[in-house]
Design a protein around this motif. Sequence first.
Motif, PDB file in Angstrom:
ATOM      1  N   LEU A  12       0.829  -1.205   0.000  1.00  0.00           N
ATOM      2  CA  LEU A  12       0.000   0.000   0.000  1.00  0.00           C
ATOM      3  C   LEU A  12       0.866   1.259   0.000  1.00  0.00           C
ATOM      4  O   LEU A  12       0.497   2.266  -0.607  1.00  0.00           O
ATOM      5  CB  LEU A  12      -0.938   0.000   1.207  1.00  0.00           C
ATOM      6  CG  LEU A  12      -2.082  -1.022   1.150  1.00  0.00           C
ATOM      7  CD1 LEU A  12      -2.835  -1.058   2.483  1.00  0.00           C
ATOM      8  CD2 LEU A  12      -3.052  -0.701   0.023  1.00  0.00           C
ATOM      9  N   CYS A  13       2.013   1.200   0.665  1.00  0.00           N
ATOM     10  CA  CYS A  13       2.935   2.352   0.624  1.00  0.00           C
ATOM     11  C   CYS A  13       3.455   2.571  -0.802  1.00  0.00           C
ATOM     12  O   CYS A  13       3.535   3.712  -1.275  1.00  0.00           O
ATOM     13  CB  CYS A  13       4.105   2.123   1.578  1.00  0.00           C
ATOM     14  SG  CYS A  13       3.674   2.237   3.325  1.00  0.00           S
ATOM     15  N   GLY A  14       3.801   1.485  -1.473  1.00  0.00           N
ATOM     16  CA  GLY A  14       4.214   1.606  -2.863  1.00  0.00           C
ATOM     17  C   GLY A  14       3.105   2.149  -3.732  1.00  0.00           C
ATOM     18  O   GLY A  14       3.338   2.951  -4.647  1.00  0.00           O
ATOM     19  N   THR A  15       1.868   1.719  -3.449  1.00  0.00           N
ATOM     20  CA  THR A  15       0.712   2.216  -4.192  1.00  0.00           C
ATOM     21  C   THR A  15       0.555   3.711  -4.022  1.00  0.00           C
ATOM     22  O   THR A  15       0.243   4.430  -4.981  1.00  0.00           O
ATOM     23  CB  THR A  15      -0.569   1.496  -3.713  1.00  0.00           C
ATOM     24  OG1 THR A  15      -0.413   0.085  -3.895  1.00  0.00           O
ATOM     25  CG2 THR A  15      -1.787   1.973  -4.483  1.00  0.00           C
ATOM     26  N   LEU A  16       0.772   4.190  -2.809  1.00  0.00           N
ATOM     27  CA  LEU A  16       0.655   5.627  -2.554  1.00  0.00           C
ATOM     28  C   LEU A  16       1.622   6.410  -3.429  1.00  0.00           C
ATOM     29  O   LEU A  16       1.247   7.411  -4.053  1.00  0.00           O
ATOM     30  CB  LEU A  16       0.920   5.911  -1.078  1.00  0.00           C
ATOM     31  CG  LEU A  16       0.926   7.390  -0.672  1.00  0.00           C
ATOM     32  CD1 LEU A  16      -0.423   8.037  -0.936  1.00  0.00           C
ATOM     33  CD2 LEU A  16       1.310   7.546   0.801  1.00  0.00           C
ATOM     34  N   MET A 113      -3.110  -3.223 -12.198  1.00  0.00           N
ATOM     35  CA  MET A 113      -3.659  -4.570 -12.151  1.00  0.00           C
ATOM     36  C   MET A 113      -2.809  -5.491 -11.281  1.00  0.00           C
ATOM     37  O   MET A 113      -3.327  -6.339 -10.558  1.00  0.00           O
ATOM     38  CB  MET A 113      -3.781  -5.137 -13.569  1.00  0.00           C
ATOM     39  CG  MET A 113      -4.792  -4.415 -14.434  1.00  0.00           C
ATOM     40  SD  MET A 113      -4.907  -5.060 -16.119  1.00  0.00           S
ATOM     41  CE  MET A 113      -5.998  -6.448 -15.851  1.00  0.00           C
ATOM     42  N   ILE A 114      -1.507  -5.326 -11.332  1.00  0.00           N
ATOM     43  CA  ILE A 114      -0.622  -6.162 -10.512  1.00  0.00           C
ATOM     44  C   ILE A 114      -0.817  -5.846  -9.034  1.00  0.00           C
ATOM     45  O   ILE A 114      -0.929  -6.754  -8.197  1.00  0.00           O
ATOM     46  CB  ILE A 114       0.845  -5.951 -10.937  1.00  0.00           C
ATOM     47  CG1 ILE A 114       1.074  -6.548 -12.328  1.00  0.00           C
ATOM     48  CG2 ILE A 114       1.799  -6.584  -9.932  1.00  0.00           C
ATOM     49  CD1 ILE A 114       2.418  -6.204 -12.938  1.00  0.00           C
ATOM     50  N   ILE A 115      -0.877  -4.570  -8.686  1.00  0.00           N
ATOM     51  CA  ILE A 115      -1.092  -4.191  -7.285  1.00  0.00           C
ATOM     52  C   ILE A 115      -2.432  -4.719  -6.789  1.00  0.00           C
ATOM     53  O   ILE A 115      -2.540  -5.284  -5.688  1.00  0.00           O
ATOM     54  CB  ILE A 115      -1.021  -2.661  -7.131  1.00  0.00           C
ATOM     55  CG1 ILE A 115       0.420  -2.178  -7.269  1.00  0.00           C
ATOM     56  CG2 ILE A 115      -1.577  -2.235  -5.770  1.00  0.00           C
ATOM     57  CD1 ILE A 115       0.565  -0.681  -7.285  1.00  0.00           C
ATOM     58  N   GLU A 116      -3.470  -4.551  -7.601  1.00  0.00           N
ATOM     59  CA  GLU A 116      -4.807  -4.967  -7.180  1.00  0.00           C
ATOM     60  C   GLU A 116      -4.895  -6.481  -7.022  1.00  0.00           C
ATOM     61  O   GLU A 116      -5.538  -6.979  -6.085  1.00  0.00           O
ATOM     62  CB  GLU A 116      -5.834  -4.444  -8.188  1.00  0.00           C
ATOM     63  CG  GLU A 116      -6.008  -2.937  -8.115  1.00  0.00           C
ATOM     64  CD  GLU A 116      -6.533  -2.313  -9.400  1.00  0.00           C
ATOM     65  OE1 GLU A 116      -6.874  -3.074 -10.335  1.00  0.00           O
ATOM     66  OE2 GLU A 116      -6.604  -1.074  -9.465  1.00  0.00           O
ATOM     67  N   ALA A 172       8.422   1.343  -6.859  1.00  0.00           N
ATOM     68  CA  ALA A 172       8.852   0.008  -7.283  1.00  0.00           C
ATOM     69  C   ALA A 172       9.479  -0.803  -6.154  1.00  0.00           C
ATOM     70  O   ALA A 172       9.533  -2.032  -6.228  1.00  0.00           O
ATOM     71  CB  ALA A 172       9.844   0.138  -8.436  1.00  0.00           C
ATOM     72  N   LEU A 173       9.928  -0.134  -5.116  1.00  0.00           N
ATOM     73  CA  LEU A 173      10.715  -0.821  -4.087  1.00  0.00           C
ATOM     74  C   LEU A 173       9.944  -1.896  -3.311  1.00  0.00           C
ATOM     75  O   LEU A 173      10.453  -3.009  -3.128  1.00  0.00           O
ATOM     76  CB  LEU A 173      11.321   0.201  -3.126  1.00  0.00           C
ATOM     77  CG  LEU A 173      12.356   1.150  -3.736  1.00  0.00           C
ATOM     78  CD1 LEU A 173      12.839   2.142  -2.690  1.00  0.00           C
ATOM     79  CD2 LEU A 173      13.526   0.366  -4.310  1.00  0.00           C
ATOM     80  N   PRO A 174       8.737  -1.603  -2.801  1.00  0.00           N
ATOM     81  CA  PRO A 174       8.074  -2.608  -1.955  1.00  0.00           C
ATOM     82  C   PRO A 174       7.862  -3.949  -2.626  1.00  0.00           C
ATOM     83  O   PRO A 174       8.073  -5.002  -2.015  1.00  0.00           O
ATOM     84  CB  PRO A 174       6.730  -1.939  -1.600  1.00  0.00           C
ATOM     85  CG  PRO A 174       6.988  -0.483  -1.726  1.00  0.00           C
ATOM     86  CD  PRO A 174       7.952  -0.362  -2.871  1.00  0.00           C
ATOM     87  N   THR A 175       7.422  -3.953  -3.883  1.00  0.00           N
ATOM     88  CA  THR A 175       7.150  -5.228  -4.553  1.00  0.00           C
ATOM     89  C   THR A 175       8.428  -5.917  -5.031  1.00  0.00           C
ATOM     90  O   THR A 175       8.536  -7.137  -4.972  1.00  0.00           O
ATOM     91  CB  THR A 175       6.218  -5.020  -5.750  1.00  0.00           C
ATOM     92  OG1 THR A 175       6.747  -3.985  -6.586  1.00  0.00           O
ATOM     93  CG2 THR A 175       4.829  -4.631  -5.292  1.00  0.00           C
ATOM     94  N   THR A 176       9.410  -5.158  -5.486  1.00  0.00           N
ATOM     95  CA  THR A 176      10.638  -5.782  -5.979  1.00  0.00           C
ATOM     96  C   THR A 176      11.474  -6.367  -4.839  1.00  0.00           C
ATOM     97  O   THR A 176      12.218  -7.335  -5.054  1.00  0.00           O
ATOM     98  CB  THR A 176      11.488  -4.763  -6.756  1.00  0.00           C
ATOM     99  OG1 THR A 176      11.696  -3.596  -5.946  1.00  0.00           O
ATOM    100  CG2 THR A 176      10.798  -4.348  -8.039  1.00  0.00           C
ATOM    101  N   LEU A 177      11.358  -5.798  -3.636  1.00  0.00           N
ATOM    102  CA  LEU A 177      12.127  -6.282  -2.494  1.00  0.00           C
ATOM    103  C   LEU A 177      11.356  -7.283  -1.647  1.00  0.00           C
ATOM    104  O   LEU A 177      11.906  -7.867  -0.716  1.00  0.00           O
ATOM    105  CB  LEU A 177      12.569  -5.103  -1.617  1.00  0.00           C
ATOM    106  CG  LEU A 177      13.492  -4.072  -2.276  1.00  0.00           C
ATOM    107  CD1 LEU A 177      13.815  -2.948  -1.299  1.00  0.00           C
ATOM    108  CD2 LEU A 177      14.777  -4.731  -2.771  1.00  0.00           C
ATOM    109  N   GLU A 403      -9.342  -5.596 -12.483  1.00  0.00           N
ATOM    110  CA  GLU A 403      -8.788  -6.459 -11.454  1.00  0.00           C
ATOM    111  C   GLU A 403      -9.195  -5.997 -10.059  1.00  0.00           C
ATOM    112  O   GLU A 403      -9.293  -6.799  -9.128  1.00  0.00           O
ATOM    113  CB  GLU A 403      -7.257  -6.481 -11.570  1.00  0.00           C
ATOM    114  CG  GLU A 403      -6.565  -7.522 -10.718  1.00  0.00           C
ATOM    115  CD  GLU A 403      -6.816  -8.934 -11.194  1.00  0.00           C
ATOM    116  OE1 GLU A 403      -6.703  -9.862 -10.364  1.00  0.00           O
ATOM    117  OE2 GLU A 403      -7.131  -9.111 -12.387  1.00  0.00           O
ATOM    118  N   SER A 404      -9.442  -4.678  -9.885  1.00  0.00           N
ATOM    119  CA  SER A 404      -9.832  -4.161  -8.573  1.00  0.00           C
ATOM    120  C   SER A 404     -11.185  -4.688  -8.131  1.00  0.00           C
ATOM    121  O   SER A 404     -11.504  -4.685  -6.946  1.00  0.00           O
ATOM    122  CB  SER A 404      -9.860  -2.622  -8.597  1.00  0.00           C
ATOM    123  OG  SER A 404     -10.894  -2.155  -9.437  1.00  0.00           O
TER     124      SER A 404
END
Length: 419
Positions: A12-16, A113-116, A172-177, A403-404
């Motif tokens: 959610l932080c990455g989404t923000l 779509m990936i985040i959702e 990009a950081l939250p999902t890649t890490l 996707e949401s």
Amino acid sequence: MRRNLLPVLALLCGTLFLFLGNGLQGLLLPVRGSQEGYSNEVLGLLGTTWASGFVIGCFVAPNVVRRIGHVRAFSGFLSLICLNVLLTGLLVDQNTWLVLRAITGFCTAGTSMIIESWLNERATPENRGTIFSFYISITLLGVVGGQLMVPLADVATATLFMVCGILYSIAALPTTLSKAASPQPLKRARLDLKALFRNSPISCIGILLIGTANGAYGTLGAVFGTRAGLDNGAVAAMVSITIFAGAIMQFPAGRLSDRMDRRYVLAGLSAAAALAGLAIVAIRPADVYGIVVLVAIYGAAANALYPIAVAHANDFAAPEDFVKVSGGLLLLFGIGTIIGPTLGGPVMTWAGPYALFSVTAGAHALVAIYAILRARKRAPVPAADRGAYTTAAASTAPHVTPESLSLDPRAASETQPGR
């Protein structure tokens, strides 16, 4: 609350940050383009090409994700968005901007779509409603927060474009890490116009027109403000107040639609949005306060329409068809956002900046008239048999994808016994 959100807090932080970048870039381009002397038609096409890329992305991006996986696809999409926004600041050329904007729209569909899907994978029946509401709030907060960054630097320089690139890089950081397992493959969005129209003609036609009005204002609202003589801070405030007013209005409008025929609520709000638009055209307020007040009234009515139209369509649909019906309506809304700026730009050139609201007023007037006509031809679903109204992010934040819909608590209830 904290226990429900902790597993998805990093995402959610990455989404923000993603939506902060989207909001900043979405307002920065028309403001900078106006300063560069781009025509209203070209500025409108910036919205048209972005929306076209976004709609195409809803269909094509799932195939990309299936081929290379969620993490690599997300990193690739975000890298392209970051590259595009930096190139936009370096290559100040209208034709280049149009191409880059289409690519950005496509990649934005992919990242969203990936985040959702990732959030949906982590959601449970117990916390789905909390995650869904929090996700909608973050999209709105991010878009508005990004818009309010515009006055912080000179739009004539590349500074804000660089800030956009920084925001996308952080996103990009939250999902890649993350070490969490990737979610299930994305589903393809399906659009069955015949089935949609048979289910609810007013929802089908109404959402197309609502998308037309929202697309025209969403793309050209900043151009209107600039042409009307507002400074960058006032333009950012004007655009943001529209989103805030719409978000606040969704709750009372939804309660009212749960108690009476939704089509009459749809007609009343559409008429209010049309009258507010016509008032702006007729009065042509010269001061910022007059413009902001009228635009706030417009935004409150206009941005409450989409979820009511969706709720009405689902009243007539079987529970298991919720995702299919709502997904098709969301894509119709996207098609409307392609039409709106394409139409609005030439109208503003021909009749002046205030004529933007004649386009929105025309679309809303048609919704009001058609809603009343349909209400006389088809009886409403009894209040006891209707599904509960739920706010929809598409009305105020146009970066959500089909996707949401899987995050929506109503989608989860489809598989519950006894429904």
